[in-house]
Design a protein around this motif. Structure first.
Motif, short mmCIF file in Angstrom:
data_model
loop_
_atom_site.label_atom_id
_atom_site.label_comp_id
_atom_site.label_asym_id
_atom_site.label_seq_id
_atom_site.Cartn_x
_atom_site.Cartn_y
_atom_site.Cartn_z
N THR A 1 0.92 -1.22 -0.09
CA THR A 1 -0.01 -0.03 -0.11
C THR A 1 0.81 1.31 -0.13
OG1 THR A 1 -1.65 1.18 1.20
CG2 THR A 1 -0.08 0.32 2.60
N LYS A 2 0.09 2.33 -0.47
CA LYS A 2 1.00 3.76 -0.31
C LYS A 2 0.18 4.56 0.83
CE LYS A 2 0.10 4.84 -4.62
NZ LYS A 2 -0.05 5.71 -5.78
N TYR A 3 -0.85 3.79 1.43
CA TYR A 3 -1.36 4.37 2.60
C TYR A 3 -1.22 3.43 4.01
CZ TYR A 3 -3.52 6.62 -1.43
OH TYR A 3 -3.59 7.06 -2.58
N PRO A 4 -0.19 3.78 4.65
CA PRO A 4 0.16 2.77 5.72
C PRO A 4 -0.39 3.04 7.08
CG PRO A 4 2.10 4.36 5.24
CD PRO A 4 1.10 4.57 4.20
N MET A 5 -0.87 4.65 7.35
CA MET A 5 -1.47 4.78 8.36
C MET A 5 -3.10 4.42 8.39
SD MET A 5 -0.29 8.81 9.16
CE MET A 5 -1.30 9.01 10.66
N LEU A 6 -3.93 4.68 7.29
CA LEU A 6 -5.04 4.20 7.14
C LEU A 6 -5.42 2.60 7.06
CD1 LEU A 6 -6.31 6.67 4.67
CD2 LEU A 6 -6.89 6.62 7.01
N THR A 7 -4.19 1.96 6.40
CA THR A 7 -4.18 0.55 6.43
C THR A 7 -4.20 -0.15 7.90
OG1 THR A 7 -3.20 0.52 4.26
CG2 THR A 7 -3.12 -1.61 5.43
N GLU A 8 -3.19 0.32 8.44
CA GLU A 8 -2.92 -0.06 10.13
C GLU A 8 -3.89 0.10 10.98
OE1 GLU A 8 -1.30 -1.34 13.53
OE2 GLU A 8 -0.11 -1.36 11.64
N GLN A 9 -4.74 1.40 10.85
CA GLN A 9 -5.73 1.60 11.60
C GLN A 9 -7.03 0.64 11.34
OE1 GLN A 9 -7.12 5.63 11.14
NE2 GLN A 9 -9.23 5.16 12.10
N TYR A 10 -7.36 0.22 9.92
CA TYR A 10 -8.17 -0.42 9.39
C TYR A 10 -7.98 -1.80 9.86
CZ TYR A 10 -11.26 -3.28 6.49
OH TYR A 10 -12.12 -4.32 5.98
N PHE A 11 -7.04 -2.53 10.02
CA PHE A 11 -6.87 -3.88 10.40
C PHE A 11 -6.64 -3.92 11.92
CE2 PHE A 11 -5.32 -4.45 5.77
CZ PHE A 11 -6.17 -5.40 5.64
N SER A 12 -5.88 -2.86 12.33
CA SER A 12 -5.99 -3.07 13.98
C SER A 12 -7.47 -2.85 14.72
CB SER A 12 -4.91 -1.83 14.48
OG SER A 12 -5.65 -0.79 14.09
N GLU A 13 -8.39 -2.07 14.00
CA GLU A 13 -9.45 -1.97 14.60
C GLU A 13 -10.22 -3.37 14.58
OE1 GLU A 13 -11.22 1.28 12.40
OE2 GLU A 13 -10.52 2.75 13.86
N ARG A 14 -9.86 -3.98 13.61
CA ARG A 14 -10.38 -5.55 13.52
C ARG A 14 -9.77 -6.68 14.26
NH1 ARG A 14 -11.95 -1.84 10.29
NH2 ARG A 14 -13.90 -1.89 9.46
N GLY A 15 -8.65 -6.17 14.88
CA GLY A 15 -7.93 -7.20 15.35
C GLY A 15 -6.89 -8.17 14.67
N ILE A 16 -6.56 -7.62 13.52
CA ILE A 16 -5.96 -8.36 12.24
C ILE A 16 -4.49 -7.90 12.50
CG2 ILE A 16 -5.68 -8.94 10.07
CD1 ILE A 16 -8.91 -8.59 9.95
N GLN A 17 -3.60 -8.59 12.51
CA GLN A 17 -1.99 -8.23 12.31
C GLN A 17 -1.71 -8.03 11.25
OE1 GLN A 17 -0.15 -11.46 14.67
NE2 GLN A 17 0.63 -10.01 15.85
N VAL A 18 -1.06 -6.90 10.75
CA VAL A 18 -0.87 -6.70 9.38
C VAL A 18 0.52 -6.18 9.30
CG1 VAL A 18 -1.66 -4.26 9.73
CG2 VAL A 18 -1.39 -5.13 7.45
N GLU A 19 1.08 -7.12 8.27
CA GLU A 19 2.54 -6.43 7.69
C GLU A 19 2.41 -5.80 6.35
OE1 GLU A 19 6.52 -8.64 5.52
OE2 GLU A 19 5.02 -9.82 6.85
N MET A 20 2.89 -4.54 6.40
CA MET A 20 2.74 -3.70 5.38
C MET A 20 4.06 -3.53 4.60
SD MET A 20 0.40 -0.58 6.84
CE MET A 20 1.20 -0.43 8.29
N ILE A 21 3.76 -3.51 3.52
CA ILE A 21 5.02 -3.39 2.16
C ILE A 21 4.63 -1.80 1.59
CG2 ILE A 21 6.23 -3.99 0.55
CD1 ILE A 21 5.57 -6.76 0.88
N HIS A 22 5.60 -0.97 1.95
CA HIS A 22 5.05 0.47 1.44
C HIS A 22 5.52 0.88 0.03
CE1 HIS A 22 5.24 5.31 2.44
NE2 HIS A 22 4.11 4.85 1.40
N LEU A 23 4.77 1.04 -0.80
CA LEU A 23 4.96 1.29 -2.04
C LEU A 23 4.44 2.61 -2.69
CD1 LEU A 23 4.18 -1.99 -3.84
CD2 LEU A 23 6.46 -1.43 -3.27
#
Length: 206
Positions: A113-135
């Motif tokens: 993703t190029k939107y790490p903050m919004l991505t992190e927020q979305y998955f963390s609110e759902r209790g999902i661990q997320v590994e992000m690759i910033h492109l």
């Protein structure tokens, strides 16, 4: 007294932003210009052209009095929803994965993703661990070459997703262009800033 400076985003929002400013009487604006700064001396307005992600910084530090930017990267106040540039931030994955996937069972995901903050927020609110690759570009390529199984990206029509064999799984947010204003300018240039805001608000479709 210096002219009011309005920051416009290069890319998909530029043409409608130029149309909006032209509709309120600002002249001499050309989308294909190589210049980074244009001035309408009659209206006492200066326009600068920036990468969208830089606009909140220019506005926050007062290098621009106002700026137009997508809600997806907004970091300042939002006096006017300008009603153009509609798009959605979504999670997508390859069709072959989608046919056997169950997002309700996700516990860990890797996304490009190029939107790490919004991505992190979305998955963390759902209790999902997320590994992000910033492109920064060509996000749709990541699942095709095995960099990440899923992506989080902005879509308008969804054609680019479909062309690359990707299917939308979830919508994170919708986004339209917003007008942001430097807080100091709102005080020191109250009349001129509000006149410009009012003129733009009159042009926003209801």
């Amino acid at each position: 007294m210096p002219p009011l400076t309005v920051a416009l985003p290069k890319g998909r929002l530029l043409d409608p932003a130029l149309q909006l400013l032209s509709s309120i009487g600002i002249k001499g604006l050309e989308a294909d210009t190589r210049r980074l700064l244009l001035t309408d001396t009659e209206r006492d307005v200066r326009v600068i052209f920036l990468k969208p992600a830089d606009i909140p910084t220019y506005v926050e530090y007062g290098a621009a009095d106002l700026g137009i930017v997508g809600k997806d990267i907004l970091a300042e106040q939002q006096p006017v929803d300008l009603g153009f540039g509609f798009c959605r931030l979504v999670v997508a994955e390859p069709r072959a994965l989608w046919e056997r996937d169950d997002p309700t069972k996700w516990s860990w995901v890797r996304v490009a993703t190029k939107y790490p903050m919004l991505t992190e927020q979305y998955f963390s609110e759902r209790g999902i661990q997320v590994e992000m690759i910033h492109l920064d570009g060509s996000i749709e390529l990541a699942p095709l070459v095995g960099l990440a199984e899923r992506i989080v990206d902005l879509v308008q029509s969804g054609e680019t997703l479909r062309a690359n064999g990707l299917v939308e799984v979830a919508e994170i947010m919708t986004s339209t262009a917003r007008l942001i204003v430097n807080r100091a300018s709102l005080k020191t240039e109250h009349a001129r800033v509000n006149a410009l805001i009012s003129a733009m608000r009159q042009e926003v479709p209801r």
